[in-house]
Design an enzyme around this catalytic site. Structure first.
Site, mmCIF file in Angstrom:
data_model
loop_
_atom_site.group_PDB
_atom_site.id
_atom_site.type_symbol
_atom_site.label_atom_id
_atom_site.label_comp_id
_atom_site.label_asym_id
_atom_site.label_seq_id
_atom_site.Cartn_x
_atom_site.Cartn_y
_atom_site.Cartn_z
ATOM 1 N N GLU A 114 0.847 -1.208 0.000
ATOM 2 C CA GLU A 114 0.000 0.000 0.000
ATOM 3 C C GLU A 114 0.874 1.248 0.000
ATOM 4 O OE1 GLU A 114 -2.747 -0.354 3.279
ATOM 5 O OE2 GLU A 114 -4.014 -1.757 2.194
ATOM 6 N N HIS A 230 -8.579 9.939 2.572
ATOM 7 C CA HIS A 230 -8.197 8.805 1.704
ATOM 8 C C HIS A 230 -8.368 9.254 0.253
ATOM 9 C CE1 HIS A 230 -7.908 4.854 -0.078
ATOM 10 N NE2 HIS A 230 -7.608 4.343 1.104
ATOM 11 N N ARG A 276 -0.665 9.222 1.396
ATOM 12 C CA ARG A 276 -2.041 9.637 1.107
ATOM 13 C C ARG A 276 -2.266 11.130 0.972
ATOM 14 N NH1 ARG A 276 -5.289 5.456 4.940
ATOM 15 N NH2 ARG A 276 -4.644 3.721 3.643
ATOM 16 N N HIS A 337 -11.110 10.215 6.255
ATOM 17 C CA HIS A 337 -10.980 8.778 6.486
ATOM 18 C C HIS A 337 -10.575 8.442 7.917
ATOM 19 C CE1 HIS A 337 -10.156 4.641 5.427
ATOM 20 N NE2 HIS A 337 -8.869 4.753 5.684
ATOM 21 N N ARG A 372 -0.988 9.103 9.022
ATOM 22 C CA ARG A 372 -0.852 7.677 9.301
ATOM 23 C C ARG A 372 -0.408 6.891 8.071
ATOM 24 N NH1 ARG A 372 -4.736 3.246 8.841
ATOM 25 N NH2 ARG A 372 -6.066 4.793 7.873
HETATM 26 P P1 FAD Z 1 -13.978 1.355 15.745
HETATM 27 O O1 FAD Z 1 -13.673 0.111 15.036
HETATM 28 O O2 FAD Z 1 -14.527 2.473 14.956
HETATM 29 O O3 FAD Z 1 -14.977 1.033 16.929
HETATM 30 C C1 FAD Z 1 -15.529 2.065 17.706
HETATM 31 C C2 FAD Z 1 -16.699 1.532 18.478
HETATM 32 O O4 FAD Z 1 -17.161 2.491 19.428
HETATM 33 C C3 FAD Z 1 -17.903 1.185 17.632
HETATM 34 O O5 FAD Z 1 -18.380 -0.051 18.070
HETATM 35 C C4 FAD Z 1 -18.917 2.287 17.959
HETATM 36 O O6 FAD Z 1 -20.245 1.895 17.813
HETATM 37 C C5 FAD Z 1 -18.570 2.532 19.418
HETATM 38 N N1 FAD Z 1 -18.993 3.835 19.940
HETATM 39 C C6 FAD Z 1 -18.704 5.060 19.453
HETATM 40 N N2 FAD Z 1 -19.285 6.011 20.216
HETATM 41 C C7 FAD Z 1 -19.946 5.373 21.207
HETATM 42 C C8 FAD Z 1 -20.763 5.798 22.285
HETATM 43 N N3 FAD Z 1 -21.045 7.092 22.512
HETATM 44 N N4 FAD Z 1 -21.300 4.869 23.105
HETATM 45 C C9 FAD Z 1 -21.078 3.540 22.896
HETATM 46 N N5 FAD Z 1 -20.326 3.087 21.870
HETATM 47 C C10 FAD Z 1 -19.757 3.989 21.036
HETATM 48 N N6 FAD Z 1 -7.078 0.618 9.014
HETATM 49 C C11 FAD Z 1 -6.127 -0.304 8.773
HETATM 50 O O7 FAD Z 1 -5.193 -0.459 9.552
HETATM 51 N N7 FAD Z 1 -6.228 -1.074 7.653
HETATM 52 C C12 FAD Z 1 -7.231 -0.965 6.755
HETATM 53 O O8 FAD Z 1 -7.284 -1.697 5.780
HETATM 54 C C13 FAD Z 1 -8.217 0.019 6.990
HETATM 55 N N8 FAD Z 1 -9.240 0.208 6.102
HETATM 56 C C14 FAD Z 1 -10.240 1.077 6.422
HETATM 57 C C15 FAD Z 1 -11.331 1.184 5.568
HETATM 58 C C16 FAD Z 1 -12.419 1.979 5.918
HETATM 59 C C17 FAD Z 1 -13.601 2.091 5.005
HETATM 60 C C18 FAD Z 1 -12.378 2.709 7.142
HETATM 61 C C19 FAD Z 1 -13.525 3.563 7.551
HETATM 62 C C20 FAD Z 1 -11.265 2.630 7.969
HETATM 63 C C21 FAD Z 1 -10.197 1.825 7.624
HETATM 64 N N9 FAD Z 1 -9.080 1.705 8.445
HETATM 65 C C22 FAD Z 1 -8.123 0.785 8.171
HETATM 66 C C23 FAD Z 1 -9.033 2.411 9.730
HETATM 67 C C24 FAD Z 1 -9.450 1.438 10.840
HETATM 68 O O9 FAD Z 1 -10.506 0.639 10.377
HETATM 69 C C25 FAD Z 1 -9.902 2.148 12.088
HETATM 70 O O10 FAD Z 1 -9.044 3.184 12.429
HETATM 71 C C26 FAD Z 1 -9.966 1.149 13.234
HETATM 72 O O11 FAD Z 1 -10.806 0.086 12.872
HETATM 73 C C27 FAD Z 1 -10.465 1.808 14.503
HETATM 74 O O12 FAD Z 1 -10.717 0.818 15.448
HETATM 75 P P2 FAD Z 1 -11.307 1.234 16.860
HETATM 76 O O13 FAD Z 1 -11.484 -0.022 17.627
HETATM 77 O O14 FAD Z 1 -10.487 2.300 17.442
HETATM 78 O O15 FAD Z 1 -12.706 1.910 16.522
HETATM 79 C C1 SIN Z 2 -7.216 0.957 2.390
HETATM 80 O O1 SIN Z 2 -7.506 -0.231 2.273
HETATM 81 O O2 SIN Z 2 -6.853 1.686 1.463
HETATM 82 C C2 SIN Z 2 -7.324 1.547 3.737
HETATM 83 C C3 SIN Z 2 -6.147 1.179 4.510
HETATM 84 C C4 SIN Z 2 -6.057 2.055 5.711
HETATM 85 O O3 SIN Z 2 -6.840 2.977 5.886
HETATM 86 O O4 SIN Z 2 -5.111 1.823 6.483
#
Ligand code: FAD
Ligand code: SIN
Length: 506
Positions: A114, A230, A276, A337, A372
């Site tokens: 990537e 993104h 990015r 993103h 990032r």
């Molecule tokens: P999240 O997975 O967002 O979980 C947060 C949780 O908190 C959710 O369950 C939500 O409902 C809950 N929550 C929020 N507010 C409240 C509240 N007030 N009360 C109760 N619950 C609440 N990163 C990579 O490393 N690789 C990738 O390939 C990648 N691809 C991505 C593709 C997309 C489309 C997106 C959007 C992001 C991508 N990212 C990727 C980034 C990565 O997915 C996120 O940064 C990561 O998953 C965040 O994890 P987290 O556990 O911190 O939060």
């Molecule tokens: C992607 O698959 O391009 C997202 C990867 C990331 O946000 O880290």
């Protein structure tokens, strides 16, 4: 008000919250509170994968160096080292929890490449890695008797007195009840804030609640100006934004302008695979040149079979838009993103408030610096959840006194008035449009100042609404979005230089 006590309360059920809960359940009673269905999270939609050094030709020093370069030398080097050194273990840990990653015929990990990575080091499950990881973790927590799960419970605020956290105030949506959760340790793993921008890749739950809660409680915040955009999301006039993973560019797809000409080779030596921020700005520049609404991602030189095998979800989704990506170029635009900054934490995921940890996207560990590196985010979630769990195990031995909280300011539950809901919806869209226009990929002092004034007014309106009409989740989310937006704009105004994903045209 109902009152419940646990050793640990975890707010959020993405990779950070779930993996922390699983580790802590070995020594404590854990409550997971999540505002939607347990799987709904940014984690669920992650496509590309997880960065880890698993190839002999690659090295941990390379991973560190790529992370520091993408972060524009604004990273905390100790945290970056910790991340890179623990990446392989994190992948093996996920495998133990039944996450199924793609392998080559020799049984080694199939590694994608990537943007910003000098080597192929992205472990993945086709183009839906997040779904695979989230589903496996959900399965584990559901079968752990030390973990209680409250779905559709909305965390409103942290219970903090004299800089010590005692748990959280929660709202149960179906019965419209408030609940006070007392806990020795509180973990904020509430994810991102992409929803504050009109164009974004995040699901609806990403309204920045955790950032706002921590800020209201007095936690130190850091690097809020660094919002990552993104470069490639599918351009569609209707419907939700859909990410086109960077791994597709790593596989050989290239960016072209609306005339079908390549442009990235004049911008950066890594061309379409440059970091990015650079790619996003170059795309905006191309779009501005000929007033086009998108640029193209051209995967037509790649063979159809491999595209279908490695990127089945993207292939299928584009077909729904009438695009066969082995024959048609994909119209793409950048979108908000990922939040690189957030609640300031240390190497053990401790925030500046005692007994409050933050992990995952809502935390600013310093790993990502000003921008990032792709696929370092899921990794950060697992690695720092482990750090936090180890620290929690010691903390939990300390004696605990629960604080008593009364006189809540929230008068009545859920607003039922349809007009009120419509108004909140309209204000939310207004905020998203202001942030996209005035605090997006290219920023100036005058636009930021204007935006801040608009946000001030919006805050006043929203707070008045909460006072007059009573509590509703939608209004609370709006208030949290306003708070996050103000933190972003304020930080963006203060940083008069361009750095990482924060770009000041003036
Ligand atoms: P999240 O997975 O967002 O979980 C947060 C949780 O908190 C959710 O369950 C939500 O409902 C809950 N929550 C929020 N507010 C409240 C509240 N007030 N009360 C109760 N619950 C609440 N990163 C990579 O490393 N690789 C990738 O390939 C990648 N691809 C991505 C593709 C997309 C489309 C997106 C959007 C992001 C991508 N990212 C990727 C980034 C990565 O997915 C996120 O940064 C990561 O998953 C965040 O994890 P987290 O556990 O911190 O939060
Ligand atoms: C992607 O698959 O391009 C997202 C990867 C990331 O946000 O880290």
């Amino acid at each position: 008000m109902r009152n419940e006590t646990y050793d640990i309360v975890v707010i959020g059920s993405g990779i950070a919250g779930l993996s922390y809960a699983i580790r802590c359940a070995d020594f404590a009673k854990v409550l997971i509170v999540t505002k939607g269905n347990i799987g709904e999270s940014n984690t669920m939609y992650a496509q590309g994968g997880i960065a880890a050094v698993l190839d002999d030709k690659d090295s941990i020093e390379n991973h560190i160096s790529d992370t520091l370069t993408a972060g524009d030398n604004h990273c905390n080097k100790d945290c970056v080292r910790l991340l890179a050194e623990n990446a392989k273990d994190a992948i093996l840990y996920l495998e133990q929890l039944s996450v199924n990653f793609n392998k080559t015929d020799n049984g080694t990990f199939d590694l994608h490449r990537e943007g910003g990575h000098s080597h192929a080091r992205i472990v993945h499950h086709a183009d839906a890695t997040g779904k695979e990881v989230e589903s496996a973790l959900v399965n584990v927590v559901k079968n752990n008797t030390n973990i209680t799960i409250y779905e559709n419970y909305f965390a409103i605020d942290l219970l903090v007195k004299e800089n010590k956290c005692y748990g959280a105030l929660i709202f149960k949506s179906d019965s419209e009840e408030f609940l006070q959760v007392n806990a020795k340790v509180t973990m904020l793993a509430s994810g991102g804030l992409g929803q504050v921008f009109l164009q974004n890749t995040n699901p609806d739950v990403a309204t920045g609640d955790g950032f706002a809660m921590a800020y209201r409680a007095g936690a130190e915040m850091e690097d809020m100006e660094f919002v990552q955009f993104h470069p490639t999301t599918l351009f569609a006039r209707k419907g939700r934004t859909f990410l086109i993973t960077e791994a597709l560019r790593g596989f050989g797809a290239i960016l072209k302008n609306s005339k079908g000409e390549t442009f990235m080779e004049n911008v950066h030596p890594l061309s379409s695979l440059a970091p990015r921020d650079i790619v996003s700005r170059a795309i905006i520049q191309e779009m501005n040149k000929d007033n086009s609404e998108f640029v193209y991602l051209d995967a037509t030189k790649l063979d159809r079979e491999s595209l279908e095998k490695h990127f089945p979800n993207i292939f299928e989704r584009c077909l729904l838009e009438g695009l066969d990506i082995s024959k048609d170029m994909i119209p793409v635009v950048p979108a908000a993103h990922y939040m690189c900054g957030g609640i300031k934490t240390d190497l053990h995921a401790r925030s500046s408030i005692e007994n409050l940890y933050a992990c995952g996207e809502c935390a600013a560990t310093g790993v990502h610096g000003a921008n990032r590196l792709a696929s370092n985010s899921l990794l950060e979630g697992i690695v720092f959840a482990k750090q936090a769990a180890n620290d929690t195990q010691q903390k939990i031995q300390e004696t605990f006194t629960s604080a008593i909280f009364g006189n809540l300011e929230y008068k009545t539950p859920e607003v039922n008035c349809e007009e009120c809901k419509q108004e909140v919806g309209a204000l939310k869209r207004y905020l998203q449009a202001q942030m996209w226009r005035n605090c997006g990929i290219v920023r100036t002092e005058s636009k930021l100042t204007y935006c801040f004034e608009e946000l001030d007014e919006l805050q006043e309106k929203t707070e008045k609404d909460l006072c007059e009409n009573g509590f509703s989740i939608a209004t609370m989310e709006l208030l949290n979005m306003v708070t996050c937006s103000k933190l972003i704009v304020e930080a963006a105004l203060k940083r008069t230089e361009s750095k990482g994903c924060h770009y000041r045209a003036d």
